[in-house]
Motif scaffolding. Structure first.
Motif, PDB file in Angstrom:
ATOM      1  N   SER A  97       0.969  -1.059  -0.100  1.00  0.00           N
ATOM      2  CA  SER A  97       0.085   0.031  -0.124  1.00  0.00           C
ATOM      3  C   SER A  97       0.877   1.235   0.084  1.00  0.00           C
ATOM      4  CB  SER A  97      -0.865  -0.101   1.154  1.00  0.00           C
ATOM      5  OG  SER A  97      -0.058  -0.224   2.471  1.00  0.00           O
ATOM      6  N   GLY A  98       0.263   2.476  -0.354  1.00  0.00           N
ATOM      7  CA  GLY A  98       1.103   3.577  -0.435  1.00  0.00           C
ATOM      8  C   GLY A  98       1.912   3.504  -1.416  1.00  0.00           C
ATOM      9  N   GLU A  99       3.402   4.315  -1.056  1.00  0.00           N
ATOM     10  CA  GLU A  99       4.240   4.387  -2.022  1.00  0.00           C
ATOM     11  C   GLU A  99       5.121   3.031  -2.400  1.00  0.00           C
ATOM     12  OE1 GLU A  99       8.635   6.505  -1.936  1.00  0.00           O
ATOM     13  OE2 GLU A  99       7.324   7.688  -1.076  1.00  0.00           O
ATOM     14  N   ALA A 100       5.102   2.232  -1.444  1.00  0.00           N
ATOM     15  CA  ALA A 100       5.493   0.629  -1.659  1.00  0.00           C
ATOM     16  C   ALA A 100       4.585   0.396  -2.657  1.00  0.00           C
ATOM     17  CB  ALA A 100       5.483  -0.184  -0.370  1.00  0.00           C
ATOM     18  N   ALA A 101       3.140   0.372  -2.874  1.00  0.00           N
ATOM     19  CA  ALA A 101       2.404  -0.238  -4.155  1.00  0.00           C
ATOM     20  C   ALA A 101       2.755   0.347  -5.161  1.00  0.00           C
ATOM     21  CB  ALA A 101       1.042   0.244  -3.362  1.00  0.00           C
ATOM     22  N   GLU A 102       2.942   1.761  -5.186  1.00  0.00           N
ATOM     23  CA  GLU A 102       3.434   2.278  -6.451  1.00  0.00           C
ATOM     24  C   GLU A 102       4.825   1.723  -7.109  1.00  0.00           C
ATOM     25  OE1 GLU A 102       3.614   6.610  -6.126  1.00  0.00           O
ATOM     26  OE2 GLU A 102       1.797   6.627  -5.229  1.00  0.00           O
ATOM     27  N   ARG A 103       5.819   1.396  -6.129  1.00  0.00           N
ATOM     28  CA  ARG A 103       7.026   0.773  -6.809  1.00  0.00           C
ATOM     29  C   ARG A 103       6.741  -0.683  -7.240  1.00  0.00           C
ATOM     30  NH1 ARG A 103       9.257   3.406  -2.368  1.00  0.00           N
ATOM     31  NH2 ARG A 103       9.291   1.477  -0.971  1.00  0.00           N
ATOM     32  N   ALA A 104       5.867  -1.330  -6.331  1.00  0.00           N
ATOM     33  CA  ALA A 104       5.542  -2.708  -6.756  1.00  0.00           C
ATOM     34  C   ALA A 104       4.644  -2.948  -8.127  1.00  0.00           C
ATOM     35  CB  ALA A 104       4.600  -3.451  -5.617  1.00  0.00           C
ATOM     36  N   TRP A 105       3.871  -1.601  -8.271  1.00  0.00           N
ATOM     37  CA  TRP A 105       3.065  -1.691  -9.525  1.00  0.00           C
ATOM     38  C   TRP A 105       4.048  -1.445 -10.764  1.00  0.00           C
ATOM     39  CZ3 TRP A 105       2.237   1.753 -13.766  1.00  0.00           C
ATOM     40  CH2 TRP A 105       1.083   1.485 -14.391  1.00  0.00           C
ATOM     41  N   LEU A 106       4.997  -0.704 -10.608  1.00  0.00           N
ATOM     42  CA  LEU A 106       6.185  -0.449 -11.526  1.00  0.00           C
ATOM     43  C   LEU A 106       6.614  -1.841 -11.828  1.00  0.00           C
ATOM     44  CD1 LEU A 106       7.437   3.168 -10.746  1.00  0.00           C
ATOM     45  CD2 LEU A 106       6.003   2.550 -12.505  1.00  0.00           C
ATOM     46  N   SER A 107       7.056  -2.310 -10.712  1.00  0.00           N
ATOM     47  CA  SER A 107       7.742  -3.803 -10.933  1.00  0.00           C
ATOM     48  C   SER A 107       6.696  -4.552 -11.805  1.00  0.00           C
ATOM     49  CB  SER A 107       7.992  -4.242  -9.694  1.00  0.00           C
ATOM     50  OG  SER A 107       8.653  -5.405  -9.762  1.00  0.00           O
ATOM     51  N   VAL A 108       5.757  -4.738 -11.465  1.00  0.00           N
ATOM     52  CA  VAL A 108       4.713  -5.646 -12.148  1.00  0.00           C
ATOM     53  C   VAL A 108       4.616  -5.152 -13.812  1.00  0.00           C
ATOM     54  CG1 VAL A 108       2.373  -6.538 -12.491  1.00  0.00           C
ATOM     55  CG2 VAL A 108       3.228  -6.097  -9.961  1.00  0.00           C
ATOM     56  N   GLN A 109       4.444  -3.896 -13.732  1.00  0.00           N
ATOM     57  CA  GLN A 109       4.733  -3.299 -15.242  1.00  0.00           C
ATOM     58  C   GLN A 109       5.964  -3.800 -16.243  1.00  0.00           C
ATOM     59  OE1 GLN A 109       2.072  -1.358 -16.508  1.00  0.00           O
ATOM     60  NE2 GLN A 109       2.886  -1.100 -18.255  1.00  0.00           N
ATOM     61  N   LEU A 110       7.101  -3.700 -15.443  1.00  0.00           N
ATOM     62  CA  LEU A 110       8.044  -4.128 -15.948  1.00  0.00           C
ATOM     63  C   LEU A 110       8.220  -5.774 -16.366  1.00  0.00           C
ATOM     64  CD1 LEU A 110      10.946  -1.935 -14.393  1.00  0.00           C
ATOM     65  CD2 LEU A 110      10.112  -1.950 -16.541  1.00  0.00           C
ATOM     66  N   ALA A 111       7.528  -6.230 -15.433  1.00  0.00           N
ATOM     67  CA  ALA A 111       7.549  -7.941 -15.622  1.00  0.00           C
ATOM     68  C   ALA A 111       6.622  -8.055 -16.812  1.00  0.00           C
ATOM     69  CB  ALA A 111       7.031  -8.537 -14.447  1.00  0.00           C
ATOM     70  N   LEU A 112       5.548  -7.326 -16.992  1.00  0.00           N
ATOM     71  CA  LEU A 112       4.758  -7.648 -18.049  1.00  0.00           C
ATOM     72  C   LEU A 112       5.237  -7.305 -19.407  1.00  0.00           C
ATOM     73  CD1 LEU A 112       1.703  -8.693 -18.845  1.00  0.00           C
ATOM     74  CD2 LEU A 112       0.909  -6.605 -18.454  1.00  0.00           C
ATOM     75  N   SER A 113       6.180  -6.137 -19.407  1.00  0.00           N
ATOM     76  CA  SER A 113       6.859  -5.680 -20.614  1.00  0.00           C
ATOM     77  C   SER A 113       7.822  -6.738 -21.128  1.00  0.00           C
ATOM     78  CB  SER A 113       7.552  -4.283 -20.282  1.00  0.00           C
ATOM     79  OG  SER A 113       6.749  -3.354 -20.112  1.00  0.00           O
ATOM     80  N   ARG A 114       8.468  -7.409 -20.010  1.00  0.00           N
ATOM     81  CA  ARG A 114       9.461  -8.592 -20.381  1.00  0.00           C
ATOM     82  C   ARG A 114       8.516  -9.627 -21.118  1.00  0.00           C
ATOM     83  NH1 ARG A 114      11.956  -6.626 -15.594  1.00  0.00           N
ATOM     84  NH2 ARG A 114      10.791  -8.339 -14.323  1.00  0.00           N
ATOM     85  N   VAL A 115       7.485 -10.043 -20.766  1.00  0.00           N
ATOM     86  CA  VAL A 115       6.614 -11.087 -21.517  1.00  0.00           C
ATOM     87  C   VAL A 115       6.304 -10.414 -22.895  1.00  0.00           C
ATOM     88  CG1 VAL A 115       4.712 -12.256 -21.510  1.00  0.00           C
ATOM     89  CG2 VAL A 115       5.620 -11.678 -19.304  1.00  0.00           C
ATOM     90  N   SER A 116       6.014  -9.285 -23.007  1.00  0.00           N
ATOM     91  CA  SER A 116       5.651  -8.700 -24.473  1.00  0.00           C
ATOM     92  C   SER A 116       6.800  -8.871 -25.048  1.00  0.00           C
ATOM     93  CB  SER A 116       5.231  -7.203 -24.144  1.00  0.00           C
ATOM     94  OG  SER A 116       4.988  -6.677 -25.350  1.00  0.00           O
ATOM     95  N   GLN A 117       8.123  -8.431 -24.775  1.00  0.00           N
ATOM     96  CA  GLN A 117       9.185  -8.627 -25.308  1.00  0.00           C
ATOM     97  C   GLN A 117       9.603  -9.928 -25.839  1.00  0.00           C
ATOM     98  OE1 GLN A 117      12.064  -6.615 -23.079  1.00  0.00           O
ATOM     99  NE2 GLN A 117      11.791  -4.366 -23.991  1.00  0.00           N
ATOM    100  N   ALA A 118       9.381 -10.744 -24.925  1.00  0.00           N
ATOM    101  CA  ALA A 118       9.596 -12.081 -25.438  1.00  0.00           C
ATOM    102  C   ALA A 118       8.722 -12.516 -26.419  1.00  0.00           C
ATOM    103  CB  ALA A 118       9.334 -13.185 -24.055  1.00  0.00           C
ATOM    104  N   ALA A 119       7.396 -11.996 -26.433  1.00  0.00           N
ATOM    105  CA  ALA A 119       6.411 -12.600 -27.371  1.00  0.00           C
ATOM    106  C   ALA A 119       6.880 -11.995 -28.613  1.00  0.00           C
ATOM    107  CB  ALA A 119       4.986 -11.802 -26.881  1.00  0.00           C
ATOM    108  N   ASP A 120       7.526 -11.013 -28.951  1.00  0.00           N
ATOM    109  CA  ASP A 120       8.042 -10.405 -30.198  1.00  0.00           C
ATOM    110  C   ASP A 120       8.983 -11.307 -30.789  1.00  0.00           C
ATOM    111  OD1 ASP A 120       6.766  -8.089 -29.741  1.00  0.00           O
ATOM    112  OD2 ASP A 120       8.074  -6.749 -29.055  1.00  0.00           O
ATOM    113  N   GLY A 121       9.729 -12.142 -30.114  1.00  0.00           N
ATOM    114  CA  GLY A 121      10.379 -13.393 -30.508  1.00  0.00           C
ATOM    115  C   GLY A 121       9.521 -13.985 -31.561  1.00  0.00           C
TER     116      GLY A 121
END
Length: 174
Positions: A97-121
């Protein structure tokens, strides 16, 4: 006192206008003179091109199919591992929750971006398979089947990624 450069520009402009005036009274050349208009006649379209002969032989086709299958398997393995990391990161987001939730959300966003990049393969693999299939000609049936499988997997993954992006955006903190 006037600026000497301004006087020079005025004199230069007057000279240019006088020079242009000379052409206004002169007779301009006629561009049509000496040329006859001949309409072009319609020509027959060129004969249809025949399909290019197959460049790849049976051994090359089998090799391309085996490489494509191995790349597909490697991509599926990588995507599964990255999706697992994404799910773990998403679970951490739920506990914050709070600021930690914002950092965690960004971490999840990056994880999803890595999946998307792998899909480009998969898109790159599809391009390679299309090229090989074109070079194989009529005997590239195995490549066409593999290409259809790769394209189907990519379409399926694109739907999953779109749904996960919506899911993640709904959980955006703040």
């Amino acid at each position: 006192m006037q600026n000497p450069a301004a006087r020079f520009l005025i004199v230069l402009a007057a000279l240019l206008l006088a020079a242009c005036g000379e052409y206004a009274s002169a007779e301009w050349p006629d561009l049509i003179e000496g040329f006859e208009y001949k309409p072009t006649e319609p020509t027959e379209p060129p004969p249809a091109l025949e399909a290019a002969p197959a460049v790849l032989g049976p051994q090359e086709i089998a090799k391309a199919a085996a490489e494509g299958r191995a790349r597909l398997q490697a991509s599926n393995t990588e995507i599964a591992a990255l999706m697992a990391e994404y799910e773990v990161a998403l679970g951490r987001l739920e506990a914050q929750s709070g600021e930690a939730a914002e950092r965690a959300w960004l971490s999840v966003q990056l994880a999803l971006s890595r999946v998307s990049q792998a899909a480009d393969g998969l898109s790159l693999l599809a391009l390679d398979l299309r090229r090989a299939e074109a070079e194989a000609g009529r005997s590239g049936e195995v490549l066409r089947e593999l290409l259809a499988e790769v394209e189907g997997r990519k379409a399926e993954l694109d739907q999953v990624l779109a749904a996960e992006r919506q899911r993640l955006e709904a959980r955006r903190p703040g």
